[in-house]
Structures are given as C-alpha cells and as structure tokens.
Design a protein around this motif. Structure first.
Motif, PDB file in Angstrom:
ATOM      1  N   UNK A   8     -19.809 -24.834   5.673  1.00  0.00           N
ATOM      2  CA  UNK A   8     -19.014 -25.086   6.877  1.00  0.00           C
ATOM      3  C   UNK A   8     -19.204 -23.945   7.859  1.00  0.00           C
ATOM      4  N   UNK A  11     -22.834 -23.703   9.126  1.00  0.00           N
ATOM      5  CA  UNK A  11     -23.091 -24.829  10.009  1.00  0.00           C
ATOM      6  C   UNK A  11     -22.487 -24.591  11.371  1.00  0.00           C
ATOM      7  N   UNK A  12     -21.236 -24.174  11.308  1.00  0.00           N
ATOM      8  CA  UNK A  12     -20.530 -23.917  12.559  1.00  0.00           C
ATOM      9  C   UNK A  12     -21.276 -22.866  13.365  1.00  0.00           C
ATOM     10  N   UNK A  15     -24.499 -24.264  15.028  1.00  0.00           N
ATOM     11  CA  UNK A  15     -24.291 -25.106  16.213  1.00  0.00           C
ATOM     12  C   UNK A  15     -23.799 -24.292  17.386  1.00  0.00           C
ATOM     13  N   UNK A  16     -22.941 -23.344  17.082  1.00  0.00           N
ATOM     14  CA  UNK A  16     -22.409 -22.549  18.174  1.00  0.00           C
ATOM     15  C   UNK A  16     -23.540 -21.770  18.838  1.00  0.00           C
ATOM     16  N   UNK A  19     -25.531 -23.952  20.955  1.00  0.00           N
ATOM     17  CA  UNK A  19     -24.823 -24.318  22.177  1.00  0.00           C
ATOM     18  C   UNK A  19     -24.711 -23.155  23.146  1.00  0.00           C
ATOM     19  N   UNK A  21     -23.367 -20.272  22.438  1.00  0.00           N
ATOM     20  CA  UNK A  21     -22.129 -19.539  22.237  1.00  0.00           C
ATOM     21  C   UNK A  21     -22.364 -18.476  21.186  1.00  0.00           C
ATOM     22  N   UNK A 102     -10.656 -24.829  10.214  1.00  0.00           N
ATOM     23  CA  UNK A 102     -11.125 -24.780  11.605  1.00  0.00           C
ATOM     24  C   UNK A 102     -10.484 -23.590  12.283  1.00  0.00           C
ATOM     25  N   UNK A 106      -9.223 -24.500  17.551  1.00  0.00           N
ATOM     26  CA  UNK A 106      -9.838 -25.829  17.415  1.00  0.00           C
ATOM     27  C   UNK A 106      -9.121 -26.677  16.367  1.00  0.00           C
ATOM     28  N   UNK A 567     -16.754 -17.178  23.749  1.00  0.00           N
ATOM     29  CA  UNK A 567     -17.367 -18.446  24.116  1.00  0.00           C
ATOM     30  C   UNK A 567     -18.363 -18.254  25.249  1.00  0.00           C
ATOM     31  N   UNK A 571     -13.610 -21.382  30.672  1.00  0.00           N
ATOM     32  CA  UNK A 571     -13.562 -22.768  30.252  1.00  0.00           C
ATOM     33  C   UNK A 571     -14.086 -23.749  31.279  1.00  0.00           C
ATOM     34  N   UNK A 572     -14.065 -23.372  32.534  1.00  0.00           N
ATOM     35  CA  UNK A 572     -14.311 -24.378  33.555  1.00  0.00           C
ATOM     36  C   UNK A 572     -15.785 -24.639  33.863  1.00  0.00           C
ATOM     37  N   UNK A 574     -18.439 -25.649  31.977  1.00  0.00           N
ATOM     38  CA  UNK A 574     -19.349 -26.491  31.219  1.00  0.00           C
ATOM     39  C   UNK A 574     -19.240 -27.944  31.603  1.00  0.00           C
TER      40      UNK A 574
ATOM     41  N   UNK B 724     -11.984 -27.990  36.253  1.00  0.00           N
ATOM     42  CA  UNK B 724     -13.086 -28.967  36.289  1.00  0.00           C
ATOM     43  C   UNK B 724     -13.787 -28.990  34.935  1.00  0.00           C
ATOM     44  N   UNK B 728     -12.656 -26.096  26.502  1.00  0.00           N
ATOM     45  CA  UNK B 728     -13.426 -25.508  25.401  1.00  0.00           C
ATOM     46  C   UNK B 728     -13.281 -26.338  24.148  1.00  0.00           C
ATOM     47  N   UNK B 740     -20.301 -31.219  11.650  1.00  0.00           N
ATOM     48  CA  UNK B 740     -19.234 -30.724  10.768  1.00  0.00           C
ATOM     49  C   UNK B 740     -18.252 -31.808  10.368  1.00  0.00           C
TER      50      UNK B 740
END
Lengths: 574, 786
Positions: A8, A11-12, A15-16, A19, A21, A102, A106, A567, A571-572, A574, B724, B728, B740
């Motif tokens: 887990x 894998x995480x 992918x991160x 991506x 990250x 998690x 998340x 990250x 947040x805005x 992506x 926008x 996350x 996963x």
C-alpha cells in the motif's frame, strides 16, 4: 498484513511520484505504536458488544452478560487511553488512528487527545452506571425489543463523535446517536412517547439537513473535511489559495446543529418531552452523554479548528452600534453562545421551578445547566487573554463533568423511584426519605451537586465558572450566574421537599426499592463526593483537556495532514 | 507559639467522623447516642482549649493547582467562636436525649447535629477562602436538614426550604465576594496566596488599598455583607430565622441562636481589619441598628415563646453587627463580648423555652404564666438570663450593651457623619427599650398567676435542667467578674478584630457618662412601658395585619409562589406542544445565526455568479422545479401537494442526469418514488382541511423565505469561494482509485475504501432503523411497563 501495508505504502508512493507529487514523511507514515490501536479500540469494543448482543437475543441472560462484559471492556479501554495517551508521565498527549491506513486528510482520522479522553471518561462512568441499571429494569421487555444492542449503538455514536477528526464522519456518528436515541424516546410506545419521538426526530432531522449544508459548504470552501487540515488551512488561507470568509456563516450553521444536540435555547424544544418519554436510565445518557457531544463539538471546532482562522468579524446593529468585533471567528461564536447560554439559564431555571414531575424538573434543569456550561465557553471565545481562555474552558469542562454525574445520578434515581412506586409525579410522591434512606441520600447528593454545595463536584464547577466570570470582571455575567444559581436552589429544594419529605403517600408506602438500582445511584453519589474531595487530579485532567482543546498546533501535528508543500503546489492549480 | 496541626485537625474532624458513624452508633446506643455526642463535643472543646494562646497557620494541601488548601488559622477570635460552639454543643447533646425522647429520625438528627458542629469549628478556624466557604455552606446544609426534621410537617418543609434558599443563596453572593477578594489578593499578597486569608490579614492596609485601586472595594464589601447578612438574619433577610423555629428546640438553641447565625457576625469581625472604613461604618452600623430595632419590635409582637426568642436573636445579631460596624475600639469590644454573652444567655433561654414547651405542652405566651411554682429551678435560671438579655446591671448582657452605647456615641468623634452621629445613639436606645420589654415579658411566664388554660406541668428531667443551668451559671460568673471573661478569651478575640491593640477593661460604671445615661433611659422607659405591654403587642399585630407588605414573609411567598406559577407558565408557553412553534424557532434561530455569520465575516458573492449561463435544458428543468415548488405552496389538497412535490423531486433527478451524476439520479428517483408512495398511504390519516389564520400564513411565509434565503446564500457564497479545479482530495482519489482502491468507479471506492468508515456508520444507522421498526411494533403490542 505487514506486506499488504508495505505494498500500500509503496504503491501510494509511486503514484504520487508519477503525479508529480513529492512523497514525504507524512504521506508515507504508517500510523504505528501501541497507542494507535488504542484509539479505535473503544469503538470496536462497543461495536462488538452491539453486534454480539444483537445476535444473542434468544438468550437474554447471556445477552446481559455480554453487554456487561462489553461495558467493562469499554471502561478498561478508556482507562488505558487516559493513562497511556494522556496522563502517564511519558504519554504522547495525543494519538491518532488513520482508518484504512489512508493518510490524513484523504482517509478518516480518529484522534485521542486530552479533550476527547476527558469526555470519553466522563461518558464511560455514566454509561456503565446506566448499563448496570438497565439490567435491573428491562430484562423481560428486552427479550424482544433489542434494548441492549441499541444501548451499545448509542454508545458507539457518542464514542465516534468524541474520537473522529473528520467533519463528515462526525455527521455520521451524530446520525447513529440520533437513530438510537430516537428509538429510546419512542420506546414505551404510548401516545406521549410516540409524540415526543416525533418531535425529537423532526427537529433533529432538520438539524441533520443543516449539518450537511454546513459540511458541504465547508468542503466546497476549503477543500477538506479533516479537522486538523481545516485548522491549518484556515490559519493560513493564502498558502492554499482559499477565501475563508464563508466559514463563519457555515460554522454558524454547524453551531445551530450542535446547539440542538446540547439543548441550548432556542434549540431546546425537544428536550422536555423526550427526557420524560425515554426510559430514565436512557434520559440519564441523553442528558449526561449526548448533550455533552454537542458541547464537545462546539469546543473542538471553535478552539481547535476555528480559533486561528484568519477571518476578522464585525457585526453592527443599526441603532446599537458594533456588537461583535474580533480578529477571528471566535468573536462571533462567543457572542452567539452568550445569548444562547443566558437564555438557557433563565428558561431552564424558571421552567424547572414549575414542573409537576421529577423528570420534568430534571429536563428543564438540563436546559439551564447546559447554559452554565456554554457560558464559560462563550467567555473563552470572546476574551483576549490566553490565560482566561484556558481557565474558562477548564471551568466549562468541570461543570460538564459535574452535570454528567449529577444529572445522570438524578435520572437513575428517578428510574429507581419509578420502578419502586410506579410514578414520578410530585403530587403522587412524598416521604420517600423515610421509605428508602439510601435512595434519599443519593438523590440528596445529586441535588446538592446541582446546587453546587462544597465539597461536591458541583461546587467546583460553580466555583470555576464564577471565578472565570469574576476574572473577566463582568458584572452582567456574575448577575446572570447568581440568578441562575438561585433558581437552581429553588427547584432543587422544591423537588426534594415534595418527593422525599412530606407525608408519605400510598404509592410510596407500597414501594419496593431495588437494591441494585439504589446501589448504582449510591456509586454515582460516591463519585460526586470523590471528585470534589480529591479534586486535584480531576482538575489536572481538565486542565490537560483544556490545553488540548486550545492547542491547535499540537492537534495538527498529531493528525499530521499533508501540507501544501508536500503536494508541490496549492490546491487550486490542478 | 504555632498551633499543632494534628490537634486542630482532630478537633475539626472528630465531629465529622462521629457524624458518619452515627447510623452505626444509633444501632448500638439508640436514644443515648446524644451522650456520645457529649463526649465528642467535649473532646473537641478540650483539644481546642489546649491550643489557647497559640497563633499561626497550619494546613493540608488540597488543590495545589488552584492554591486552595485546607488551611487553619488560630487566633483568639477563631478560638473563641470554635470553643463556644463545642462548649454549647456539649450542653445541647446533654439536653437532647431527654428532650427528643421518642421522636422519629434520631439517627439523622444526631448525624446532622454532629456534622454541624464540625462545620462550625471549621468555619471558625479556616483561613482559606474556599475552606471557609466549604464549612459555611455545610452549616447551611445541616441547618436545612435540622429545620426539616419533622419531614411530614408542612411548616417544617416551608421553613427548611426558606432557610436553604436564603442562606445558601446568600452564600453564593459571599462566594462571588470571596472570588473578587482573591483576585486582589493574588496581586497584592502574591499569586500563591490568592485564597490565603491569613496572609491577607497580615497586610490589611495593602489589601484595602488594592481593593480600592481595582475598584472592587465596594462590590466586595456589599457582597460579603449580603452573605453575612443572610446568615446572620439581618433585615430585610431576617425572616427565615423566626420560621426556622420549626426545628426541634435543641436545634434552635444551638444553630439558630448560639452558633450558626453568628457565623455572619464572626465573619464580619474577621474581615473587619481589611475592610473597615467610612463605608463600613455606614453599612454595618446602619444595618445592625436597623435589624436590632425592627426585630426587637417584632419580638414584642410575637405570640409564641420561640418566635419571641427568634426575633430577639435577630435583634441581638443586629447589635453585634452594629458593634463591629462602629470603627472605634468600643465597636470591636461590643461585637466580641456580646457574641459570648448572647450565646450564654440566649442558648439558655431557648433551652428554658424547650423545657416549658415540653412540660407545659404549649408555647403560646398568653397561655403561660406563674410557672415558678411548677419549675422553680428553671425560674431561677430564667431570672439570670432574661435580665442579662434585657441588659440590666449587673448582668453580663449589660456590659456589652453599654459598650454599644459607647461606640454609638463615639462614632461622630471619629467620622464626619452628620445627623447619623445623633441618630445612631438614639436608635440604639430606642431598640433597647423594646429589648427590655420583651425580656420582662419572657420573665413574666414564671411569675404572676397561672392562666386557667394551663394544664398540668410535668417536672423536667435532670439533664434538661443541667444544660441551661450551666449556661446560667457561666452567665452569672461573667456578670460578677466580667474581667475574668475578658482575660480568659475576649481580649484575644478583640486583638484579632480590632485595628490596634487595646487593653480591655470591663466593670460596673462608677461615675456618669453618656452610655450610663443611655442605659438608665432605656431601663426606665422599658419599665415604664411594660404595664402597657399588651396594648403595644396588640397594636403592632394590628399594624402588621393591616399592611402585609411590611412583612418579609409576604415578599418571600410572593417571589417563590410567583416563581413556581411563572415557571409552570413559562414552560407551558414556550413548550406549547405544537411542532410548528418548535420548528419555527429552530429554523429562524439557524437562519439568524448563519446569516449573521455571513454578514459578520463580510462574506460577499462576486457578481459573476449571478449571471445565468446554464444550458437551455438545465434552465428548463430548473424552471419546472421552481414552478412546482410554487404550486406545492398553493395546492388546495394534500394529494395535489404531494404529487406536485414529486414533480420537484423528479426535476432534481433529471438535473443530476444532466450534471453527469447518474448514480445520484438513480438514488433520487428511488427515494422520490418511495416517499410519494408513503405519503399517499399516510395522507388518509391526516385531516382534510384545517383553519389557518392569516397571521400563521404570514409566519410560514417568513420562515420559508428565511430558510430559502439562507440555503441559497450558503450555496451561493460557498460555490463562489470554491477554488477553481478539483480539490487535493478529489485529485488524490482520482489518482488512487484504480491502483490502491482497486475499483474504476471513484464513488464506489470512496464509499467502501477511502471513506469506508462513514459507510460503516451509515450501515449501523440502517440496521438500527430496521431494529427500530421491530422494537416499535413489539412495544406497541404490550411491552409497556407503565
């Protein structure tokens, strides 16, 4: 298991990375350590007890045995949490369990810190008393009615609400509590019980809708449901590209939901009928535990989550001028709580003096007493002094503790009275003191704890709340507290005189008192005395709990939600 | 020399230990439990006596975090009061077994009496504000239990509740005063001495200055005065004391004359060095003299011997308060000395009253007289103590009253108090005339002719007479040799309450001075008015009957009765049993809070959101929904309303489809269909039509608009504030769902994995819903235990 965990994680991680990250310690952290398992343990214990007692319906004695064993296990687990996570010299102070591994925000995070441990302990004491009491009231009925499974589900909801670190998950546990207590209010099935349940469920479903609206709004505004993440985002909204201003209005929505649970005026309407309709040992829990969930949620969200939010508030009323002004939403929360607390103290106190049954008095008293708990919370929210804020939260917690013990005791005493005499109408009672001195002693101690006579736990609640108001040098608050306390004396003495003193009525003459029921009442009475006489450790625990409630940073550190840097970007984008 | 901690603790704890073991003792000893009380009281007395001459603080830790400790401070004043309590307690326990013979609830009686004695020793010696409050409240509590001794008796219940309400209520004011005091002490004496009264008394001037600087001097003074005034039955809160006579006579003698009611006076004396000043003089001299006079008059109006003594007690408490109120040394001398004298004569008088009631079977003054033939020893006792109460020389009460006159005269020399300088002495004399009157009336019970109504009077048992006899003997000793009492204990009590050391000398006056003249006037007027006693008595009662508003009981009844009625009314009005009302308040409260929150934070929605640029299909669906919504409100039958409502629901489902959320749409359709069916089933049970007033329509319209506006604004501002792009969390979910979560449907993976815990909770809810249906059915079919 371990390999699964590792895959887990890896894998995480991969992918991160793909991506774009940067995987960092928080994301990869496996919630570990012995404390972590402890965090979820009380929920598992009650869940197992609930399911087991559900399956064992055919064997009532076994079911009761399993229920009691579940209660005992719960007590052990809560005690372990208190010691190993909060109170031991080398205790971490807080611990988390990330459900499904998690990482926050998340998945769903469960958190134990001083505040949740304090509330859990309080509820555990009363819950076990109520459970033992229940075994003496309903064995015959329960064979067909699932009383004990529901009892454990109620405990599950309360426990979940204290432990969760996730706003939507809080909603879920509220629903669990609501569903269980709904059935209990309707339990006896008579017209008045059905009506009470209908009112109860109607108002609480309104609250659920409002809760969803608020939670949805908060997620839309901040992009998270995790409380720690929320706290960190609100404290520094620029870093996340957020506009946090709607949070105040959204939190106001949640505040009204919590106020419904706590029973603050004008959200108290369901209380008198529901407390009278439910079995008394459940009313003990409604007043002692689920009410405290409302208070807990207010304290947790106000101080741990919202206190550092970068949203100045100002409210001016035409003709009056500025009524609210402050650098954080707390100024708004505090002002709203002041109004609700003051109204609760008066409505509850005055209403209680005129009731004609003991439960009626206790139900109205609960409205008033929760005002006494909310008042220092309001004070803590509005004061500028960190020291006073801390002190006021301690005061609220100690008062809440006393209310749980005392009101729980009194409702259980009502249960014992009803079992013995078949009534709790003041007009049908009289001379109980002569009929059952031990029950009288228990009831007397409970009443005095409400009044606040030293050296009972109630005195320290009153003392600290008064002291907080005195330190704030607020004459109106002191006057309000004095009036409220005088009302308490008025209804406590009236209830005592009319049921325990006076000429013995036929109902009392023929009463046969259950030894175990009275025993439970006396155990709680002993607890009330013990808390007062040995107040130092209790104070230290409340002090730790208040520190935990106010130390937003420690809470965020414990939960360790992923930060924007981890990250890569805000947040805005992506 | 510092006191011995273990001895002090033993003196305080012994009565409590005995109280706790009383139920067991009572099993063993029965009615003789009282004699065990004698041993306990005597032991505490001797323990305290062994500490005479010591001074200092000892204590135990209690709550170090709050700097609250079980501190005890020994000095002459505390020791005088504590020893008085134990000494009189000894006699009361001696008296009780014979008096309470055959009475019910004796175990409780002795428990409360012993706990009371411990509390009173505690309050006398405690040097921590919280410890003082602890013992203070415990005395009120014991008083409540003892006044309510005859639990089935209405007057007992009435009186006990009144006493609890007034004294515990007054205690709350005291608590606030103490807390304010502690805030100042934290600054002045030190943060760890916030509750340490002994430390505060070491620097009284600094404390007073600190209080004045923080503007708390007057609030503290007033709050402490309310606390002390309620406890010591000062006008206008004196009325609980006469009512408290519903208690058995030993209780009246012990609690309600000799000790508990003096706690207020004691505390005033204790705080005197800190708070004394012009305000102090004005407050306490006025309060005390008013109480002294009003209650002396009320005593003359009394028709029951215990009622007479009760008012007289309040009057004498007023005398002590006034004494401490005067700032001169004579004031302190009055307070300290009269505390002792009054305890001796008044406790004895109550015990005499108990003997009379017990042996003659009545307490009505008019039905009593000529008792000296039946109760010769008691008559001798009464002569001593009644004349002492009247303040006739050379009896001990005379000395302390003389000191009051002296202090009243002196007042104008120390302070510029204008007309009060004349008024104080005048009122003191006026009130004292009534004291002489009722004292003589009490004495007359033993003289004159036996009324015809009086039946056979029994001989009291020896133990009944011993207790008042000892007190009368002590009063006689003090009368003959007052300086002895001063040397033994009064002087050291004086040093603690006075501002400076002063050698106290008491003796019969040998030359003329203003106080001597005042005493002479008092006695002459009293004797001259005595022949008209009955007329004065009747006149006063007629006046009281004509104007009930001047009776304090009337006010209490009005307030408590009003509260009970008001409470019923408030409860029923607010909780009127109409869900509409409840929902209205709940919804308006929620909306008000939320809207205020948005306004307070200055939340604004940008104008571009208002621009409507939805696709035509969405616009059409929403339009139909709006029209359906309006139609629901306007529909004239339930069926039409429900059907129209489902149009609204189905439009929402279509909206979900258009917004690419097919699973939501599916759920919505199922729910909508079910709800429609259930509605149609239930509708049968609802009345077809009911009258609704225009006002209710208006209210409903307002509530609907408020709720709609709140929900709309909430959605509007949160949609506007939403950053926008996806959050996350949404991003991580999308990325992690397949690798996963192992599922290609993000919603499913979220429900069962990312947020599976929520789903588990909701499953519990569903399970409970099923159980609830079963339970409701089972309980409906007769599981009811009511």
């Amino acid at each position: 298991m371990m390999t699964q965990l590792l895959t887990t994680m890896t894998g995480l991680e991969s992918t991160l990375t793909t991506a774009g990250i940067e995987p960092t310690a928080p994301l990869a952290a496996v919630p570990g350590g012995s404390e972590s398992g402890l965090v979820i343990a009380p929920m598992l214990v009650v869940l197992v007890a609930a399911v087991a007692s559900l399956l064992l319906g055919r064997w009532p004695r076994v079911r009761i045995g399993v229920s009691l064993a579940g209660g005992a296990a719960y007590a052990v687990v809560v005690a372990a949490i208190d010691w190993y996570i909060v109170l031991a010299p080398d205790a971490p102070g807080a611990a988390t369990y990330q459900v499904g591994d998690w990482p926050a925000p998340f998945g769903i995070t469960l958190v134990v810190d001083g505040l949740s441990a304090f509330m859990l302990t309080m509820v555990a004491v009363l819950g076990i008393a109520s459970l033992v009491f229940s075994t003496r009231v309903l064995p015959e009925i329960d064979r067909r009615s699932y009383y004990f499974p529901l009892f454990h589900f109620l405990a599950l909801g309360v426990t979940g609400a204290f432990l969760t670190g996730d706003l939507f998950n809080l909603f879920v546990w509220f629903e669990v509590m609501l569903m269980a207590s709904y059935i209990f209010v309707a339990y006896y099935g008579g017209p008045q019980h059905t009506r009470a349940a209908f009112w109860y469920v109607s108002l609480n479903l309104l609250a659920s809708a409002v809760f969803l609206l608020g939670v949805g709004g908060i997620y839309a505004t901040t992009g998270t449901l995790n409380m720690a993440d929320l706290a960190q985002r609100l404290a520094d909204p620029g870093a996340y590209g957020l506009d946090p201003t709607p949070v105040v209005g959204l939190f106001a929505l949640l505040l009204s939901v919590f106020a419904i649970k706590a029973g603050l005026v004008p959200f108290q309407f369901w209380i008198p009928t529901a407390y009278r309709a439910a079995p008394p040992q459940i009313s003990a829990l409604l007043a002692g535990a689920t009410k405290k969930v409302g208070i807990y949620a207010i304290i947790r969200l106000s101080f741990t989550v919202l206190a550092d939010a970068d949203v100045p508030v100002e409210l001016a009323v035409p003709g009056v001028g500025t009524v609210i002004a402050g650098d954080s939403p707390l100024a708004f929360v505090g002002a709203a709580l002041f109004v609700m607390a003051a109204a609760s103290i008066l409505v509850g106190g005055i209403g209680a003096v005129g009731r004609d049954s003991i439960e009626g008095v206790l139900a109205y008293s609960s409205i008033g007493q929760v005002g006494f708990i909310a008042l220092p919370v309001a004070l803590a929210a509005t004061t500028g002094s960190a020291e006073l804020r801390h002190f006021a939260v301690v005061a609220a917690l100690v008062y809440a503790l006393n209310h749980t013990l005392a009101k729980g005791l009194l409702f259980l005493a009502v249960g014992a009275i009803r079992s013995a005499t078949g009534t709790s109408q003041l007009s049908d009672l009289g001379g109980l003191a002569g009929r059952s001195p031990p029950l009288a002693i228990g009831f007397f101690v409970g009443s005095l704890a409400l009044v606040g006579i030293p050296p009972l736990s109630g005195f320290f609640g009153k003392f600290l709340v008064f002291d907080a108001a005195a330190r704030a040098e607020s004459a109106p608050l002191l006057v309000l507290l004095l009036v409220g306390s005088l009302l308490t004396i008025a209804y406590a003495t009236r209830t005592w005189n009319r049921s325990f003193w006076g000429a013995r009525t036929d109902a009392v003459e023929e009463a046969s008192v259950d030894v175990v029921q009275v025993g439970v009442v006396l155990v709680l009475a002993t607890a009330i005395v013990a808390v007062g006489v040995g107040f130092e450790p209790v104070y230290e625990f409340a002090d730790t709990a208040a520190s935990a409630a106010l130390d937003s940073e420690a809470y965020v550190d414990a939960v360790d939600p992923v930060e924007p840097d981890d990250l890569g970007t805000g947040g805005g984008e992506h | 020399m510092p006191p011995e901690l273990s001895v002090v603790l033993a003196a305080v704890a012994l009565p409590f230990v005995a109280a706790v073991s009383t139920p067991v003792l009572y099993r063993l000893l029965g009615e003789r439990t009282g004699y065990a009380g004698v041993a306990v009281a005597l032991a505490s007395f001797l323990l305290l006596a062994s500490q005479r001459g010591t001074e200092g603080t000892v204590g135990l830790e209690w709550i170090p975090s709050l700097d609250v400790a079980l501190r005890f401070y020994l000095d002459g004043w505390g020791l005088l009061f504590a020893m008085l309590a134990c000494g009189i307690g000894t006699l009361i326990f001696l008296y009780s077994p014979a008096y309470m013979h055959g009475e019910p609830h004796l175990a409780r009686f002795y428990t409360a009496l012993l706990a009371f004695m411990g509390s009173i020793v505690g309050v006398a010696l405690a040097a921590d504000l919280i410890a003082i409050f602890l013992f203070w409240e415990l005395t009120s509590l014991c008083s409540f239990v003892l006044i309510g001794h005859y639990t089935a008796d209405d007057s007992s219940q009435y009186a006990s509740r009144m006493a609890m309400f007034i004294t515990v209520g007054g205690g709350l004011f005291l608590l606030v005063g103490l807390l304010l005091l502690s805030i100042v002490a934290g600054d002045v004496v030190g943060p760890d001495a916030a509750f340490n009264l002994a430390a505060m008394l070491e620097t009284p001037e600094a404390m007073a200055e600190g209080l004045r600087e923080q503007g708390l001097f007057l609030p503290v003074l007033a709050l402490l005065a309310i606390g002390a005034g309620t406890k010591s039955a000062q006008v206008p809160l004196h009325f609980w004391l006469p009512n408290a006579m519903a208690a058995p006579t030993p209780v009246s003698a012990f609690l309600h004359s000799a000790t508990m009611v003096k706690v207020g006076v004691y505390f005033i004396g204790r705080m005197r060095p800190i708070l004394v000043g012009e305000e102090w003089l004005f407050l306490f001299a006025t309060l005390g003299l008013t109480t002294m006079t009003v209650c002396a008059i009320m005593a003359v109006a009394a028709t029951d011997i215990k009622e007479l003594l009760a008012y007289s007690t309040a009057s004498h408490l007023g005398l002590m308060v006034a004494g401490f109120g005067f700032t001169s040394i004579y004031g302190a001398e009055t307070g300290v000395f009269h505390l002792l004298n009054h305890a001796l004569f008044k406790a004895a008088l109550f015990l005499v009253a108990g003997i009379v009631a017990h042996e003659a079977g009545t307490r009505n003054i008019d039905n009593l007289g000529g008792l000296r033939h039946d109760l010769p020893v008691t008559a001798i006792i009464t002569v001593i103590v009644a004349l002492s109460m009247a303040g006739i020389p050379p009896f001990n009460g005379f000395y302390s009253k003389e000191l009051l006159f002296e202090a009243a005269v002196e007042a104008s020399h120390h302070h510029d108090i204008g007309v009060l300088g004349v008024l104080y002495p005048a009122v003191a004399v006026f009130g004292s005339v009534f004291t002489v009157l009722y004292s003589l009336r009490f004495l007359s019970l033993f003289f004159g002719d036996r009324p015809d109504a009086l039946g056979h009077v029994h001989r009291p048992s020896t133990t009944l007479v011993v207790a008042p006899g000892v007190l009368a003997l002590l009063a006689a000793v003090v009368s003959v040799e007052p300086q002895l009492a001063v040397d033994v204990i009064v002087q050291s009590g004086l040093d603690a309450t006075a501002l400076e050391h002063h050698e106290m000398h008491v003796s019969l006056p040998t030359s003329y001075s203003p106080p001597v003249g005042m005493s002479a006037i008092t006695i002459v007027l009293g004797l001259a008015a005595y022949p008209f006693y009955d007329r004065i008595h009747d006149g006063l009662n007629a006046a009281l009957d004509a104007a009930p508003l001047i009776a304090a009981n009337w006010w209490y009844d009005a307030i408590v009765g009003g509260l009970t009625g008001g409470g019923a009314l408030v409860g029923d009005r607010i909780h009127n049993g109409l869900l509409r009302t409840y929902a209205t308040w709940t919804l308006l409260g929620t909306c008000g809070l939320a809207l205020a929150g948005f306004v307070a934070a200055g939340t604004v929605a940008s104008s571009e959101l208002i621009d409507f640029d939805a696709a035509p299909a969405v616009a059409l669906v929403l339009l139909v929904a709006v029209v359906a919504g309006l139609a629901v409100a306007l529909s004239d039958s339930h069926i039409a309303g429900v059907l129209t409502l489902s149009i609204l629901g189905f439009m929402v489902a279509i909206f979900y489809i258009l917004a690419s959320a097919p699973d939501l749409a599916l759920t919505q359709l199922v729910v909508e269909t079910l709800v429609l069916l259930i509605f149609l089933l239930v509708i049968e049970e609802i009345p077809e039509y009911y009258e609704v007033s225009l006002g209710k329509y208006a209210r409903d319209a307002v509530v609907s608009l408020a709720v709609g506006a709140t929900a709309f604004i909430t959605v509007l501002v949160t949609t506007d504030a939403r950053p926008e792009g996806s959050t996350d969390i949404a991003r991580v979910y999308a990325e992690q769902a397949v690798p996963e979560g192992g599922g290609t449907n993000i919603v499913n993976v979220t429900l069962v994995d990312f947020r599976g815990f929520d789903t588990m909770g909701e499953l519990v809810v569903v399970a409970m819903a099923a159980i609830s249906i079963l339970t409701l059915i089972v309980m409906r079919s007769g599981g009811d235990d009511e």
